[in-house]
Scaffold this active site. Structure first.
Site, PDB file in Angstrom:
ATOM      1  CB  ALA A   1     117.600  -5.707  26.634  1.00 31.66           C
TER       2      ALA A   1
ATOM      3  N   GLY B   1     115.769  -8.253  22.145  1.00 30.78           N
ATOM      4  CA  GLY B   1     114.802  -7.161  22.153  1.00 30.78           C
ATOM      5  C   GLY B   1     114.752  -6.433  20.807  1.00 30.78           C
TER       6      GLY B   1
ATOM      7  CD  GLU C   1     111.651  -9.813  22.885  1.00 32.51           C
ATOM      8  OE1 GLU C   1     112.632  -9.209  23.362  1.00 32.51           O
ATOM      9  OE2 GLU C   1     110.884 -10.499  23.564  1.00 32.51           O
TER      10      GLU C   1
ATOM     11  CD  GLU D   1     116.018 -12.387  23.967  1.00 28.81           C
ATOM     12  OE1 GLU D   1     116.209 -13.308  23.137  1.00 28.81           O
ATOM     13  OE2 GLU D   1     115.407 -11.347  23.685  1.00 28.81           O
TER      14      GLU D   1
HETATM   15  N1  3HC Z   1     124.084  -5.112  25.486  1.00 28.94           N
HETATM   16  C1  3HC Z   1     125.203  -4.476  25.875  1.00 28.94           C
HETATM   17  N2  3HC Z   1     126.371  -4.549  25.214  1.00 28.94           N
HETATM   18  C2  3HC Z   1     126.394  -5.305  24.108  1.00 28.94           C
HETATM   19  C3  3HC Z   1     125.276  -5.999  23.641  1.00 28.94           C
HETATM   20  C4  3HC Z   1     124.073  -5.886  24.377  1.00 28.94           C
HETATM   21  N3  3HC Z   1     122.949  -6.476  24.009  1.00 28.94           N
HETATM   22  N4  3HC Z   1     125.611  -6.679  22.537  1.00 28.94           N
HETATM   23  C5  3HC Z   1     126.907  -6.396  22.317  1.00 28.94           C
HETATM   24  N5  3HC Z   1     127.379  -5.574  23.255  1.00 28.94           N
HETATM   25  C6  3HC Z   1     128.709  -4.975  23.342  1.00 28.94           C
HETATM   26  C7  3HC Z   1     129.799  -6.008  23.563  1.00 28.94           C
HETATM   27  O1  3HC Z   1     129.988  -6.254  24.929  1.00 28.94           O
HETATM   28  C8  3HC Z   1     130.985  -5.324  22.937  1.00 28.94           C
HETATM   29  O2  3HC Z   1     131.457  -4.399  23.872  1.00 28.94           O
HETATM   30  P1  3HC Z   1     133.033  -4.089  24.010  1.00 28.94           P
HETATM   31  O3  3HC Z   1     133.446  -3.562  22.685  1.00 28.94           O
HETATM   32  O4  3HC Z   1     133.086  -3.107  25.125  1.00 28.94           O
HETATM   33  O5  3HC Z   1     133.674  -5.402  24.333  1.00 28.94           O
HETATM   34  C9  3HC Z   1     130.378  -4.560  21.772  1.00 28.94           C
HETATM   35  O6  3HC Z   1     128.998  -4.430  22.061  1.00 28.94           O
HETATM   36  C10 3HC Z   1     130.532  -5.245  20.433  1.00 28.94           C
HETATM   37  O7  3HC Z   1     130.039  -6.572  20.566  1.00 28.94           O
HETATM   38  P2  3HC Z   1     130.882  -7.822  20.030  1.00 28.94           P
HETATM   39  O8  3HC Z   1     132.304  -7.638  20.378  1.00 28.94           O
HETATM   40  O9  3HC Z   1     130.188  -9.037  20.498  1.00 28.94           O
HETATM   41  O10 3HC Z   1     130.711  -7.627  18.468  1.00 28.94           O
HETATM   42  P3  3HC Z   1     130.435  -8.707  17.349  1.00 28.94           P
HETATM   43  O11 3HC Z   1     130.354  -7.939  16.096  1.00 28.94           O
HETATM   44  O12 3HC Z   1     131.403  -9.842  17.474  1.00 28.94           O
HETATM   45  O13 3HC Z   1     128.990  -9.318  17.695  1.00 28.94           O
HETATM   46  C11 3HC Z   1     126.650  -9.273  18.287  1.00 28.94           C
HETATM   47  C12 3HC Z   1     127.854  -8.502  17.681  1.00 28.94           C
HETATM   48  C13 3HC Z   1     126.310 -10.470  17.401  1.00 28.94           C
HETATM   49  C14 3HC Z   1     125.508  -8.321  18.360  1.00 28.94           C
HETATM   50  C15 3HC Z   1     127.035  -9.808  19.687  1.00 28.94           C
HETATM   51  O14 3HC Z   1     127.566  -8.730  20.438  1.00 28.94           O
HETATM   52  C16 3HC Z   1     125.887 -10.370  20.471  1.00 28.94           C
HETATM   53  O15 3HC Z   1     125.557 -11.521  20.296  1.00 28.94           O
HETATM   54  N6  3HC Z   1     125.321  -9.555  21.387  1.00 28.94           N
HETATM   55  C17 3HC Z   1     124.356 -10.030  22.338  1.00 28.94           C
HETATM   56  C18 3HC Z   1     122.987 -10.175  21.730  1.00 28.94           C
HETATM   57  C19 3HC Z   1     122.011 -10.614  22.781  1.00 28.94           C
HETATM   58  O16 3HC Z   1     122.235 -11.518  23.553  1.00 28.94           O
HETATM   59  N7  3HC Z   1     120.867  -9.923  22.815  1.00 28.94           N
HETATM   60  C20 3HC Z   1     119.837 -10.198  23.757  1.00 28.94           C
HETATM   61  C21 3HC Z   1     119.904  -9.189  24.839  1.00 28.94           C
HETATM   62  S1  3HC Z   1     118.773  -9.564  26.108  1.00 28.94           S
HETATM   63  C22 3HC Z   1     117.285  -8.949  25.558  1.00 28.94           C
HETATM   64  O17 3HC Z   1     117.209  -8.407  24.496  1.00 28.94           O
HETATM   65  C23 3HC Z   1     116.163  -9.130  26.525  1.00 28.94           C
HETATM   66  C24 3HC Z   1     114.840  -8.787  25.934  1.00 28.94           C
HETATM   67  O18 3HC Z   1     114.224  -9.945  25.449  1.00 28.94           O
HETATM   68  C25 3HC Z   1     113.949  -8.119  26.927  1.00 28.94           C
END
Ligand code: 3HC
Ligand code: NAI
Length: 725
Positions: free
Chosen positions: A60, A100, A103, A123
């Site tokens: 997400a 997500g 998922e 998450e």
């Molecule tokens: N939403 C919005 N922005 C995101 C994102 C996300 N899920 N994941 C990454 N980004 C953005 C980062 O903020 C960054 O933005 P910027 O360039 O403006 O700073 C850009 O994408 C690149 O990310 P990274 O710099 O972190 O790149 P890496 O290659 O180092 O890492 C990654 C990539 C492993 C995907 C890491 O970004 C990450 O761990 N992301 C979060 C994943 C996460 O927590 N997902 C769960 C979301 S909640 C969800 O899904 C709820 C659901 O269950 C309903």
């Protein structure tokens, strides 16, 4: 967006939202449209879902959680829609499938992954739980123990492990998309019932109740005050106790609890703050966007004590060829042995072990006492004793021996970078790289630029942080830099509280209950009280250079507590001597117990100085310690030492054990409310007028005066003129 394309029989839905294909509302809408289109088209016999640019999806859109039109809740029904499709749906997982994203893949009937792909439900790390039915599907697919581990820790797992767990059906080395289309064609017409995870029972365990009870104890212990792991656990427990639809309802309830919790906001702030600090800038206009790093093909570390050993370990792990230098053979041998122990331990943790690290190869890691061996290195990290004269001598030598372009870094924890640089012919090449102990474990690298440090040097140090898998934070030069400078008033308050009537264990308990892994007194005992003592002697605050007649509890007209000095004079250096603020089972012991000697000592000390003991409540302990630290943070921002509150917060979370679910000190201040922080500081300052650390910073006062703006606007109130507040 999601692009829809139809092959001869397989429709392809491609998630596209660079850089990580986060599932924004627009992407979800396009995904839903694509599924409906495929369903309605009789020539389509199967569907394949993949992501643009070699990444499936990072889940997400995290930014969406703070907007009124949240994207999280919309995903569950779409995952159900995928699963209920009468045409087989195959997920082609490349790069990452997280949150997500995973998922969505769990809603698919088949999952095929590239062998370099990583999967996870992270998450929990942003204060949430998998809220698109992931807590109900994953245990049905891979069993409760493995699902619980993934969901409560947020760990990313490699494709090979995913295959072993049964999370994916197949892994491929080559073209995942083609392999997924082949698989989709192959399964056309096969029954989909057994592939629908919501219809599967959760695999039984011989004693599920006992297993879950034990798992809950572990989850709570590791959560350290953070709410999300326990609620993740409860959602998985629901999967074991209720039918799928009811489990989903429970998951949604728990998700809402977390979503509206302050902890989720704090953790999401921390996620973006860590990324924001990569875009560094200095007041002189240098910045990440224009500066390019220089390559580091070979490095050197000088001094193999506590810090040098860890730094060597980091560099070897990052595959950077290295020279490790000590002052004499005895220290070299001692340092080499210690480094080898650390490296052996690290190798055991890695796939491929010692061979991957290759640390027995002298071409990769060379030990020496000869400075001449540093002629061809691109970067040196000095980690000798904290002594200015010694550091200057070493930098003078380095400036003569190293090639002109070599970056000269110092690991000093507080000394003036400009003064160290003045001993060289290349001050533009000198920079502070402040590692935290243990250096191979702690994620923070505080990067300190001096007056002459070049933008290239800063960019190179930031690049180094990335190579070492650390979080680099660029800050300006001042005594203690950012982290230690903010720590001084915190520790000072803790000691003053003892003078006034508190006990080390009472102060530690309050701060540990707040979420610090370790309170200030346990921390001082761990780090060694002698470190600060030496520094105070160097500053003339104690010891032989203190002018005769200086009042015991005053320095330069300000309140001073000689308590830590008195402990050191008794040989109580903390854990290393078995005695400090606490007593330990032996020298080097780790179990702190309150020491009756200390209580007695404190009471005599109070009598000697005529201090009346009073009861100090938890609120006062917390506020005096934290608000004085935060107050220093405002002063640092006003002086332009850090370019934003995020920098301070990232430093505290990654280097000082600040509880991440409270977002860092400055974020915490914003949640408490700046008017309250100010009012409390004013109150304590009036009670202790001789303590400058409690006197509210002008910047804090200004922010309150302009109406307590949100944290992201703070810096806009620091105009050029007011930066000398
Ligand atoms: N939403 C919005 N922005 C995101 C994102 C996300 N899920 N994941 C990454 N980004 C953005 C980062 O903020 C960054 O933005 P910027 O360039 O403006 O700073 C850009 O994408 C690149 O990310 P990274 O710099 O972190 O790149 P890496 O290659 O180092 O890492 C990654 C990539 C492993 C995907 C890491 O970004 C990450 O761990 N992301 C979060 C994943 C996460 O927590 N997902 C769960 C979301 S909640 C969800 O899904 C709820 C659901 O269950 C309903
Ligand atoms: P330490 O005392 O454990 O090690 C210093 C090492 O430097 C010793 O092994 C010594 O033999 C060696 N050394 C001394 N003079 C030398 C010379 N001329 N040439 C080569 N080697 C020489 O010290 P520690 O704790 O590792 O600290 C090193 C630096 O890191 C200090 O500047 C300290 O302030 C800083 N630091 C320390 C932290 C800690 O927690 N210990 C945390 C962060 C920074």
């Amino acid at each position: 967006m999601a692009q829809y394309a139809r092959g001869s029989t397989v429709a392809v839905i491609r998630l596209c939202n660079p850089p990580v294909n986060a599932l924004s509302r627009a992407v979800l809408q396009a995904l839903e449209d694509g599924l409906k289109k495929a369903d309605a088209d009789p020539s389509v016999k199967a569907v394949m879902i993949c992501g643009e640019n070699g990444k499936f999806s990072a889940g997400a859109d995290i930014r969406g959680f703070s907007s009124p039109e949240r994207s999280g809740g919309a995903l569950g029904p779409i995952v159900s829609l995928i699963e209920s499709s009468e045409k087989p749906v195959v997920a082609a997982i490349e790069g990452v499938a997280l949150g997500g994203g995973l998922e969505v893949a769990l809603g698919c009937h088949y999952r095929i992954a590239h062998m370099k792909a990583r999967m996870g439900l992270p998450e929990v790390t942003i204060g949430l739980l998998p809220g698109a039915e992931g807590t109900q599907r994953l245990p049905r697919l891979i069993g409760v123990p493995a699902a619980l581990e993934m969901i409560t820790t947020g760990k990313h797992i490699p494709a090979t492990e995913a295959l072993k767990l049964g999370l994916v059906d197949e892994i491929v080395e080559e073209n995942t998309i083609e392999a997924a289309i082949r698989l989709a064609n192959k399964v056309i017409g096969q029954p989909l019932g057994p592939r629908r995870l919501s219809l599967k029972p959760v695999p039984k365990l011989p004693n599920m109740e006992a297993f879950l009870d034990k798992a809950l104890v572990k989850v709570k212990k590791q959560a350290w005050g953070c709410l999300a792991p326990e609620l993740c656990f409860q959602a998985v427990r629901a999967a074991t106790e209720r039918p799928f639809a009811e489990g989903v309802r429970r998951e949604r309830e728990l998700f809402q609890v977390l979503l509206s919790s302050g902890q989720a906001q704090a953790l999401q702030y921390a996620f973006f703050a860590e990324r924001a600090v990569r875009r560094w800038a200095t007041p002189s206009g240098a910045s990440w966007s224009s500066a390019a790093p220089q390559p580091v093909r070979k490095a050197a570390v000088i001094g193999l004590g506590t810090m040098g050993r860890g730094i060597v370990t980091c560099l070897v792990k990052a595959n950077i060829p290295l020279v490790a230098l000590e002052q004499d053979l005895e220290n070299l041998n001692k340092g080499r042995k210690a480094v080898m122990v650390l490296l052996e331990r690290e190798a055991m943790k890695m796939e491929g072990g010692a061979q991957t690290l290759d640390f027995h190869n002298p071409a990769r890691l060379q030990f020496t006492v000869d400075f001449d061996q540093l002629r061809d290195v691109d970067l040196v990290i000095e980690a000798v004793f904290e002594n200015m004269a010694l550091k200057k001598e070493i930098f003078h030598k380095l400036s003569k021996i190293c090639k002109p372009g070599a970056l000269l870094c110092t690991n000093t924890s507080a000394l003036n970078i400009d003064e160290i640089a003045s001993a060289t012919n290349h001050p533009q090449q000198v920079i502070g790289t402040h590692f935290f102990s243990p250096a191979h474990v702690m994620r923070l690298l505080e990067i300190i630029y001096g007056r002459h440090t070049s933008p290239t040097a800063i960019a190179t140090a930031m690049q180094l942080a990335k190579a070492l898998k650390k979080v680099g934070v660029v800050v300006g030069n001042c005594f203690g830099f950012v982290g230690n400078r903010m720590m001084f008033p915190y520790i000072q308050q803790a000691v003053f509280l003892l003078e006034e009537g508190s006990r080390p264990e009472a102060v530690d308990q309050v701060l540990e209950d707040f979420g610090f892994k370790i309170g200030p007194f346990r921390m001082s005992d761990l780090a060694g009280l002698d470190v600060g003592w030496r520094s105070r002697k160097d500053q003339g605050l104690t010891g032989p250079s203190l002018p005769a007649g200086t009042p015991a509890r005053q320095r330069h007209g300000q309140r001073y507590s000689p308590l830590p000095d008195l402990l050191c004079e008794q040989g109580r250096f903390g854990q290393k001597t078995g005695r400090g603020w606490y007593q330990y089972e032996k020298a080097g012991g780790r179990t702190a117990t309150p020491d009756p000697w200390l209580l007695n000592f404190l009471s005599q000390y109070r009598d000697t100085h005529g201090i009346k003991t009073r009861f100090i409540d938890q609120e006062e302990i917390l506020e005096r310690c934290l608000f004085s630290l935060i107050n220093e943070g405002f002063a640092i921002l006003a002086e332009g030492i850090a370019s934003g509150p995020e920098h301070l917060d990232v430093i505290y979370i990654n280097g000082y054990g600040w509880p991440k679910h409270r977002g860092g000190p400055m974020f915490y201040a914003s949640t408490v409310g700046l008017p309250r922080v100010l009012a409390k500081l004013q109150k304590y300052s009036e009670a202790h007028p001789d303590v400058p650390g409690l006197r509210p910073s002008a910047f804090l006062k200004k922010l309150v005066a302009v109406g307590n703006p949100p944290l992201k606007e703070w810096m806009s109130y620091l105009s050029q003129q007011s930066s000398k507040l």
